[in-house]
Design an enzyme around this catalytic site. Sequence first.
Site, PDB file in Angstrom:
ATOM      1  N   TYR A   1      -9.079   5.545   7.779  1.00  0.00           N
ATOM      2  CA  TYR A   1      -9.246   5.861   9.199  1.00  0.00           C
ATOM      3  C   TYR A   1     -10.225   7.034   9.260  1.00  0.00           C
ATOM      4  O   TYR A   1      -9.870   8.134   8.822  1.00  0.00           O
ATOM      5  CB  TYR A   1      -7.930   6.289   9.835  1.00  0.00           C
ATOM      6  CG  TYR A   1      -6.861   5.216   9.935  1.00  0.00           C
ATOM      7  CD1 TYR A   1      -6.019   4.929   8.867  1.00  0.00           C
ATOM      8  CD2 TYR A   1      -6.675   4.505  11.127  1.00  0.00           C
ATOM      9  CE1 TYR A   1      -5.028   3.960   8.980  1.00  0.00           C
ATOM     10  CE2 TYR A   1      -5.685   3.534  11.247  1.00  0.00           C
ATOM     11  CZ  TYR A   1      -4.861   3.268  10.169  1.00  0.00           C
ATOM     12  OH  TYR A   1      -3.882   2.310  10.278  1.00  0.00           O
TER      13      TYR A   1
ATOM     14  N   PRO B   1      -4.218   0.511  18.859  1.00  0.00           N
ATOM     15  CA  PRO B   1      -3.983  -0.005  17.509  1.00  0.00           C
ATOM     16  C   PRO B   1      -4.017   1.054  16.407  1.00  0.00           C
ATOM     17  O   PRO B   1      -3.689   0.754  15.259  1.00  0.00           O
ATOM     18  CB  PRO B   1      -5.135  -1.009  17.319  1.00  0.00           C
ATOM     19  CG  PRO B   1      -6.201  -0.547  18.254  1.00  0.00           C
ATOM     20  CD  PRO B   1      -5.500   0.068  19.419  1.00  0.00           C
TER      21      PRO B   1
ATOM     22  N   LYS C   1       1.097  -0.082  15.181  1.00  0.00           N
ATOM     23  CA  LYS C   1       2.494  -0.218  15.595  1.00  0.00           C
ATOM     24  C   LYS C   1       2.783  -1.449  16.467  1.00  0.00           C
ATOM     25  O   LYS C   1       3.955  -1.792  16.688  1.00  0.00           O
ATOM     26  CB  LYS C   1       2.928   1.043  16.380  1.00  0.00           C
ATOM     27  CG  LYS C   1       3.084   2.258  15.518  1.00  0.00           C
ATOM     28  CD  LYS C   1       4.379   2.206  14.716  1.00  0.00           C
ATOM     29  CE  LYS C   1       4.435   3.212  13.601  1.00  0.00           C
ATOM     30  NZ  LYS C   1       4.259   2.679  12.253  1.00  0.00           N
TER      31      LYS C   1
ATOM     32  N   HIS D   1       0.842  -1.201   0.000  1.00  0.00           N
ATOM     33  CA  HIS D   1       0.000   0.000   0.000  1.00  0.00           C
ATOM     34  C   HIS D   1       0.879   1.254   0.000  1.00  0.00           C
ATOM     35  O   HIS D   1       1.695   1.434   0.899  1.00  0.00           O
ATOM     36  CB  HIS D   1      -0.930   0.006   1.214  1.00  0.00           C
ATOM     37  CG  HIS D   1      -2.084  -0.935   1.074  1.00  0.00           C
ATOM     38  ND1 HIS D   1      -3.284  -0.752   1.723  1.00  0.00           N
ATOM     39  CD2 HIS D   1      -2.237  -2.060   0.338  1.00  0.00           C
ATOM     40  CE1 HIS D   1      -4.121  -1.732   1.393  1.00  0.00           C
ATOM     41  NE2 HIS D   1      -3.492  -2.544   0.569  1.00  0.00           N
TER      42      HIS D   1
ATOM     43  N   TYR E   1       4.213   6.543  10.196  1.00  0.00           N
ATOM     44  CA  TYR E   1       3.390   5.386   9.828  1.00  0.00           C
ATOM     45  C   TYR E   1       4.232   4.297   9.166  1.00  0.00           C
ATOM     46  O   TYR E   1       4.044   3.112   9.447  1.00  0.00           O
ATOM     47  CB  TYR E   1       2.259   5.829   8.890  1.00  0.00           C
ATOM     48  CG  TYR E   1       1.146   4.817   8.754  1.00  0.00           C
ATOM     49  CD1 TYR E   1       0.150   4.712   9.726  1.00  0.00           C
ATOM     50  CD2 TYR E   1       1.083   3.959   7.657  1.00  0.00           C
ATOM     51  CE1 TYR E   1      -0.873   3.788   9.615  1.00  0.00           C
ATOM     52  CE2 TYR E   1       0.065   3.024   7.532  1.00  0.00           C
ATOM     53  CZ  TYR E   1      -0.915   2.947   8.517  1.00  0.00           C
ATOM     54  OH  TYR E   1      -1.925   2.020   8.397  1.00  0.00           O
TER      55      TYR E   1
HETATM   56  C1  PHB Z   1      -6.041  -4.307  10.813  1.00  0.00           C
HETATM   57  O1  PHB Z   1      -6.099  -4.523   9.602  1.00  0.00           O
HETATM   58  O2  PHB Z   1      -6.402  -5.166  11.637  1.00  0.00           O
HETATM   59  C2  PHB Z   1      -5.532  -2.989  11.289  1.00  0.00           C
HETATM   60  C3  PHB Z   1      -5.025  -2.100  10.359  1.00  0.00           C
HETATM   61  C4  PHB Z   1      -4.563  -0.865  10.779  1.00  0.00           C
HETATM   62  C5  PHB Z   1      -4.612  -0.537  12.113  1.00  0.00           C
HETATM   63  C6  PHB Z   1      -5.100  -1.430  13.045  1.00  0.00           C
HETATM   64  C7  PHB Z   1      -5.579  -2.652  12.621  1.00  0.00           C
HETATM   65  O3  PHB Z   1      -4.156   0.698  12.511  1.00  0.00           O
END
Ligand code: PHB
Length: 394
Positions: free
Chosen positions: A200, A292, A296, A72, A384
Amino acid sequence: MKTQVAIIGAGPSGLLLSQLLHLAGISSIVVERQSREHVLGRIRAGVLEQGTVDTLKRAEVGGRLERDSQTHDGFFIAAGETACRIALGELVGKSVTVYGQTEVTKDLMDARIATNGQLIFQADNVVLGDLETSEPFVTFEAAGQRHRIACDFVAGCDGFRGVSRGSIPAYHRREFERVYPFGWLGILADVPPCAPELIYASGPRGFALASMRSATRSRYYIQCRADEDLSAWPDDRLWHELQLRLGPVSPGAIATGPAIEKSIAPLRSFVCEPMQFGRLFLAGDAAHIVPPTGAKGLNLAVGDVHYLATALDAFFNGGNEAGLRRYSEVSLRRVWNAERFSWWMTTLLHDFGDSDLFAQRLQRAEFDYVLGSRAAQTALAENYIGLPYEDILA
Ligand code: PHB
Ligand code: APR
């Protein structure tokens, strides 16, 4: 039993450490409380930094990862109906890899089994001893019998609720913690993702995340109450809520289907200092937890293990103790960076439900700043994709 490194916990940290040590010619025994099936059944996050991918390749578990993962180059953050793409490739010349932690664990487990790694499952009452001597030990019960492992070092890779951290006397450690007033309710389903990249999204109904495992498997989360009852969220209600929260910014329809897995996780920031006591070294969730939001958790664990494996290799194969001496200090620098970033991203995107109008306006201003500033987006992207590893032996 006798080994060079006794490893507590067969999560990603313990398995990766055992595999890297094996490749360096160092023996280890992994002692795990749960069954192998239980460990392999856990669903966790799925975004890997390049440094994590490189470490997994060095550990010779990059095959399936290379074949089945997605690269990505960017992701979206959104507030209400305003979305902004953080163009990782353009901003910092790097990308992230989408590949489930469950698969990472499976690849590591398969690799250890293929090389006759010693993994002991369903070990009860694990106790660590003589950690301040050069001959520490670990005892445990399995199949009704008590066993003892004599070793040179103990690696505490047993997660947040393990025994290792508590084996450090309270007067030797300091713990730093922030508990957030909400959790994440996650769903995994075999439906195509609503977007090719992660979204997000913050909004009046609270945060939501659209993520994925493949072109046919999606992972979604919504912010929920910390004490939320999972039974209050049948699949239909959850899909409806996702539609309300992500609909305004999702480029495609949110395909729905039966949940393969659904669970609620609390959000917490936590660090234990130092990450060492005598011959015990903590790695991964045993030493620190991040919310989450910044993806990280696994990446930090892999960073710790990289440092620890490098330090143990230098000690056993080169008689150099410098890495072991610096392990805690070097790891904690990386940990606190990730703690700051994860806290920041959590604060930017969640509804804190407070009546603090000033805080609400600050959050909006922060989002507008990121939206309008290439410098702010670059800082977000740089964190990130993950900060580089230091040379622990320098
Ligand atoms: C996930 O795909 O489970 C996931 C992706 C990004 C995050 C947290 C969880 O920041
Ligand atoms: N004795 C032996 N094993 C134990 C004990 C114990 N007393 N307590 C816990 N364990 C085991 C757990 O059953 C688990 O399999 O230790 C393992 C710890 O694994 P994780 O919790 O996955 O922690 P870690 O390997 O550090 O992985 C970090 O996983 O939790 C996520 O977000 C986190 O992505 C990060 C990654």
